[in-house]
Design a protein around this motif. Structure first.
Motif, PDB file in Angstrom:
ATOM      1  N   ASN A 205     -16.979  22.749  -1.496  1.00  0.00           N
ATOM      2  CA  ASN A 205     -16.762  22.376  -0.092  1.00  0.00           C
ATOM      3  C   ASN A 205     -15.303  22.045   0.210  1.00  0.00           C
ATOM      4  O   ASN A 205     -15.014  21.179   1.040  1.00  0.00           O
ATOM      5  CB  ASN A 205     -17.659  21.188   0.298  1.00  0.00           C
ATOM      6  CG  ASN A 205     -19.134  21.490   0.088  1.00  0.00           C
ATOM      7  OD1 ASN A 205     -19.589  22.599   0.356  1.00  0.00           O
ATOM      8  ND2 ASN A 205     -19.867  20.503  -0.407  1.00  0.00           N
ATOM      9  N   THR A 206     -14.371  22.712  -0.482  1.00  0.00           N
ATOM     10  CA  THR A 206     -12.949  22.499  -0.173  1.00  0.00           C
ATOM     11  C   THR A 206     -12.261  23.800   0.226  1.00  0.00           C
ATOM     12  O   THR A 206     -11.052  23.821   0.424  1.00  0.00           O
ATOM     13  CB  THR A 206     -12.220  21.904  -1.387  1.00  0.00           C
ATOM     14  OG1 THR A 206     -12.287  22.813  -2.493  1.00  0.00           O
ATOM     15  CG2 THR A 206     -12.823  20.567  -1.786  1.00  0.00           C
TER      16      THR A 206
ATOM     17  N   LEU B 255     -11.667  22.633   9.019  1.00  0.00           N
ATOM     18  CA  LEU B 255     -11.334  21.897   7.804  1.00  0.00           C
ATOM     19  C   LEU B 255     -12.553  21.127   7.320  1.00  0.00           C
ATOM     20  O   LEU B 255     -13.270  20.508   8.123  1.00  0.00           O
ATOM     21  CB  LEU B 255     -10.171  20.942   8.052  1.00  0.00           C
ATOM     22  CG  LEU B 255      -8.817  21.582   8.381  1.00  0.00           C
ATOM     23  CD1 LEU B 255      -7.767  20.502   8.615  1.00  0.00           C
ATOM     24  CD2 LEU B 255      -8.383  22.517   7.270  1.00  0.00           C
ATOM     25  N   PRO B 256     -12.825  21.134   6.011  1.00  0.00           N
ATOM     26  CA  PRO B 256     -14.028  20.445   5.506  1.00  0.00           C
ATOM     27  C   PRO B 256     -14.027  18.951   5.792  1.00  0.00           C
ATOM     28  O   PRO B 256     -15.065  18.385   6.137  1.00  0.00           O
ATOM     29  CB  PRO B 256     -13.975  20.721   4.001  1.00  0.00           C
ATOM     30  CG  PRO B 256     -13.114  21.921   3.853  1.00  0.00           C
ATOM     31  CD  PRO B 256     -12.112  21.838   4.947  1.00  0.00           C
ATOM     32  N   THR B 257     -12.867  18.312   5.626  1.00  0.00           N
ATOM     33  CA  THR B 257     -12.760  16.867   5.859  1.00  0.00           C
ATOM     34  C   THR B 257     -11.462  16.577   6.600  1.00  0.00           C
ATOM     35  O   THR B 257     -10.544  17.409   6.634  1.00  0.00           O
ATOM     36  CB  THR B 257     -12.770  16.094   4.523  1.00  0.00           C
ATOM     37  OG1 THR B 257     -11.674  16.530   3.717  1.00  0.00           O
ATOM     38  CG2 THR B 257     -14.077  16.320   3.772  1.00  0.00           C
ATOM     39  N   GLU B 258     -11.377  15.375   7.158  1.00  0.00           N
ATOM     40  CA  GLU B 258     -10.179  15.012   7.902  1.00  0.00           C
ATOM     41  C   GLU B 258      -8.966  14.847   6.991  1.00  0.00           C
ATOM     42  O   GLU B 258      -7.829  15.057   7.427  1.00  0.00           O
ATOM     43  CB  GLU B 258     -10.432  13.711   8.680  1.00  0.00           C
ATOM     44  CG  GLU B 258     -11.484  13.857   9.777  1.00  0.00           C
ATOM     45  CD  GLU B 258     -11.682  12.567  10.545  1.00  0.00           C
ATOM     46  OE1 GLU B 258     -11.030  11.561  10.151  1.00  0.00           O
ATOM     47  OE2 GLU B 258     -12.459  12.549  11.512  1.00  0.00           O
ATOM     48  N   ASP B 259      -9.184  14.427   5.748  1.00  0.00           N
ATOM     49  CA  ASP B 259      -8.066  14.219   4.827  1.00  0.00           C
ATOM     50  C   ASP B 259      -7.815  15.440   3.937  1.00  0.00           C
ATOM     51  O   ASP B 259      -7.190  15.342   2.886  1.00  0.00           O
ATOM     52  CB  ASP B 259      -8.321  12.991   3.963  1.00  0.00           C
ATOM     53  CG  ASP B 259      -9.593  13.121   3.135  1.00  0.00           C
ATOM     54  OD1 ASP B 259     -10.394  14.049   3.406  1.00  0.00           O
ATOM     55  OD2 ASP B 259      -9.790  12.298   2.213  1.00  0.00           O
ATOM     56  N   TRP B 260      -8.325  16.595   4.344  1.00  0.00           N
ATOM     57  CA  TRP B 260      -8.189  17.797   3.519  1.00  0.00           C
ATOM     58  C   TRP B 260      -6.725  18.152   3.285  1.00  0.00           C
ATOM     59  O   TRP B 260      -6.315  18.469   2.171  1.00  0.00           O
ATOM     60  CB  TRP B 260      -8.906  18.972   4.174  1.00  0.00           C
ATOM     61  CG  TRP B 260      -8.907  20.233   3.322  1.00  0.00           C
ATOM     62  CD1 TRP B 260      -9.824  20.590   2.401  1.00  0.00           C
ATOM     63  CD2 TRP B 260      -7.921  21.270   3.329  1.00  0.00           C
ATOM     64  NE1 TRP B 260      -9.495  21.792   1.812  1.00  0.00           N
ATOM     65  CE2 TRP B 260      -8.309  22.235   2.379  1.00  0.00           C
ATOM     66  CE3 TRP B 260      -6.743  21.479   4.051  1.00  0.00           C
ATOM     67  CZ2 TRP B 260      -7.579  23.385   2.121  1.00  0.00           C
ATOM     68  CZ3 TRP B 260      -6.016  22.630   3.788  1.00  0.00           C
ATOM     69  CH2 TRP B 260      -6.427  23.568   2.837  1.00  0.00           C
TER      70      TRP B 260
ATOM     71  N   LYS C  64      -5.083  15.811   0.709  1.00  0.00           N
ATOM     72  CA  LYS C  64      -5.536  16.110  -0.648  1.00  0.00           C
ATOM     73  C   LYS C  64      -4.975  17.446  -1.140  1.00  0.00           C
ATOM     74  O   LYS C  64      -4.603  17.590  -2.312  1.00  0.00           O
ATOM     75  CB  LYS C  64      -7.061  16.127  -0.696  1.00  0.00           C
ATOM     76  CG  LYS C  64      -7.694  14.753  -0.512  1.00  0.00           C
ATOM     77  CD  LYS C  64      -9.205  14.842  -0.638  1.00  0.00           C
ATOM     78  CE  LYS C  64      -9.849  13.466  -0.517  1.00  0.00           C
ATOM     79  NZ  LYS C  64     -11.327  13.533  -0.641  1.00  0.00           N
TER      80      LYS C  64
END
Length: 559
Positions: A459-460, A496-501, A504
């Motif tokens: 999931n990235t 984007l998978p996550t807000e902090d993608w 990271k």
């Protein structure tokens, strides 16, 4: 007596003595050579002469040879070389022969009538004595024992017949083949292993030499940033067939090395095998294998020329793998599959035929004309596939631009043969819609990896479509089809998978724990993760003139 009579009488006496001595000497010579006396009348022979004639020896007729049977000697005793095997279980082995000719004497205990049959050449000659002769003296029978048979090596041997220790005449109508025998016998498994071992030693010596030369090339002809991990993963054979431009295993190189190895192995094996089993230490005829080598060499040269003209295939996955032989830029290519299949089938069949028939073979196994034609067609299909397929993507440089104390701005990717992005920089440096695209354009995939396993973290994965990719530098040789530098904006990316993608991804990028994949319009791809280094085709300029840019190049510049 008066002196005047003394000297005449003395002279007369001496004359008489000389005459008497001469007559007696002639009589003595005539007595010693009675055969020279010619009687005045042949019908009036004396009894003494008749007695002398009755005791004169009879002159024997000269023996002559016409043929020997059988012509083929099948001996079940395995022929061994260097190490003798136990042949006790073949004690009853023997071969009966018949020699045909004229005037053979009946055998007895005398040496005069002894008939010897000899087969072979010095120093390997086996001899047996005739046991029976027909009453008319036209056939001789004999047998060779187990002890004699094991000395006969495979192949053709001459036959000689001696009567009373003297050679016999050969009938003028007899050809050489009539006085030769062909020995047929199996070769011991131990002998085959010895021949195979000696061949392997010779091949090993050649491999060590090539390995040493290859290691020198590894030390002196590599970019400084080439990863040590990749050096250790490639064996010598893989290094020989490595395409340095794409960092993939080359099928053209592989098929050339494959046939070169087979021909060298076959030649050495047959050379040693013939010498060991037939005593024929001579050059082995190639039997048409020069055409096979020519096809292989022509395929290699033509493939390299096609790559230079048309462009090389895509680099595909990060590390070189055997799958590179059947894929073109990560896409399965059937023309490469059939080339691999036919080369493997014909090569293995050649080795099997050689191992089975080497004891009787006079040359390397002949490849039928139909198979040679098939090899040519297969190679032509492979070259044709390279010619019609587009060049594939190869990544040389990746730069992540991160402004001070801000999130990442964009990534630039430099290399060769990238499909065009949906946008392009005009002469003023402004981003405009790229109207030159004639295909589906390029796709870029971004994902970061696990630091321990270097596997993709689920999931990235983020996929950037062509409409969000900017073409920064087109390929001058094909500006409507390829480019050499792409720009991928990271801000305002959708999905984007996550807000902090982004944060990271930046951290993983600094640690070389990311994977970036470029997928061209035809499906060919190039994968980069910072660990595998491929030589550059050109020296790419810096993506940005800023100290805040994080740059990871795949190789040093070559000017």
């Amino acid at each position: 007596m008066s002196k005047r009579y003394y000297y005449p009488l003395l002279s007369l006496s001496l004359t008489c003595v000389l005459l008497f001595s001469s007559v007696e000497l002639v009589k003595a010579q005539e007595t010693a050579s009675p055969s020279t006396i010619q009687p005045s009348n042949t019908n009036s022979a004396t009894p003494s002469n008749q007695q002398t004639d009755s005791k004169a020896p009879t002159i024997r007729k000269i023996s002559s040879v016409k043929s020997i049977n059988p012509k083929n000697f099948y001996i079940s005793i395995p022929q061994s070389w260097l190490i003798q095997e136990d042949v006790s279980r073949y004690q009853d082995e023997k071969v009966d022969v018949v020699v045909l000719g004229e005037n053979f004497p009946q055998p007895d205990n005398s040496l005069t009538n002894k008939i010897d049959i000899k087969i072979g050449k010095t120093p390997n000659i086996v001899t047996t004595t005739a046991t029976e002769v027909t009453e008319d003296g036209k056939a001789v029978f004999a047998s060779f024992s187990n002890k004699q048979l094991k000395q006969l090596s495979r192949g053709t041997h001459p036959v000689n017949i001696e009567v009373g220790g003297k050679a016999t005449n050969i009938d003028r109508q007899v050809v050489d083949d009539e006085l030769q025998v062909k020995v047929i016998r199996p070769v011991s498994g131990l002998t085959t292993l010895i021949v195979l071992g000696l061949t392997t030693i010779c091949i090993g010596a050649l491999v060590l030499l090539i390995y040493w030369l290859t290691m020198q090339a590894k030390k002196t002809n590599l970019p400084n940033t080439f990863s040590q991990d990749n050096r250790n993963n490639l064996n010598t054979f893989q290094w020989l067939i490595l395409d340095r431009k794409t960092n993939t295993l080359s099928l053209a190189h592989a098929q050339f090395v494959w046939w070169l190895t087979i021909i060298v192995f076959g030649y050495l094996f047959l050379f040693i095998g013939r010498g060991a089993t037939q005593g024929m230490w001579e050059f082995v005829p190639l039997s048409g294998f020069s055409y096979t080598f020519l096809i292989s060499l022509a395929t290699l040269v033509t493939a390299q020329a096609t790559s230079e003209i048309r462009g090389s295939k895509g680099s595909g996955e990060v590390h070189p793998a055997w799958s590179d032989l059947v894929v073109h830029g990560g896409v399965l290519a059937l023309e490469r599959v059939q080339q691999v299949v036919w080369n493997i089938i014909i090569g293995i069949a050649f080795i099997v035929i050689l191992l089975v028939t080497y004891t009787t073979a006079l040359s390397l196994p002949t490849i039928p004309a139909e198979l040679l034609a098939l090899m040519g067609i297969s190679a032509g299909g492979y070259i044709g596939g390279k010619a019609v397929r587009k060049a594939g993507a190869n990544i040389n440089q990746v730069v992540l631009y991160v402004p001070s104390e801000e999130s990442p701005d964009y990534i630039t990717i430099a290399g060769a043969n990238f499909s065009l992005g949906g946008k392009i920089l005009n002469s003023e440096g402004q981003e405009v819609i790229n109207t030159q695209i004639k295909d589906a354009g390029v796709i870029v995939q971004l994902v970061y990896l696990d630091s321990k396993t270097r596997e993709e973290i689920p999931n990235t994965l983020v996929e950037v479509k062509k409409d969000d990719i900017i073409t920064m530098k087109t390929d001058p040789d094909a500006p409507m089809e390829f480019c050499r530098r792409l720009k991928i904006p990271l801000k305002n990316l959708n999905g984007l998978p996550t807000e902090d993608w982004l944060a990271k991804f930046t951290a993983h990028f600094d640690n070389r724990e990311v994977k970036i994949t470029i997928i061209n319009a035809d499906g060919q791809r190039a994968v980069w993760d910072g660990s595998i280094i491929a030589p550059e085709r050109e020296t790419p300029p810096p993506a940005v003139e800023s100290n805040s840019a994080t740059e990871l190049q795949t190789s040093e510049s070559f000017n």
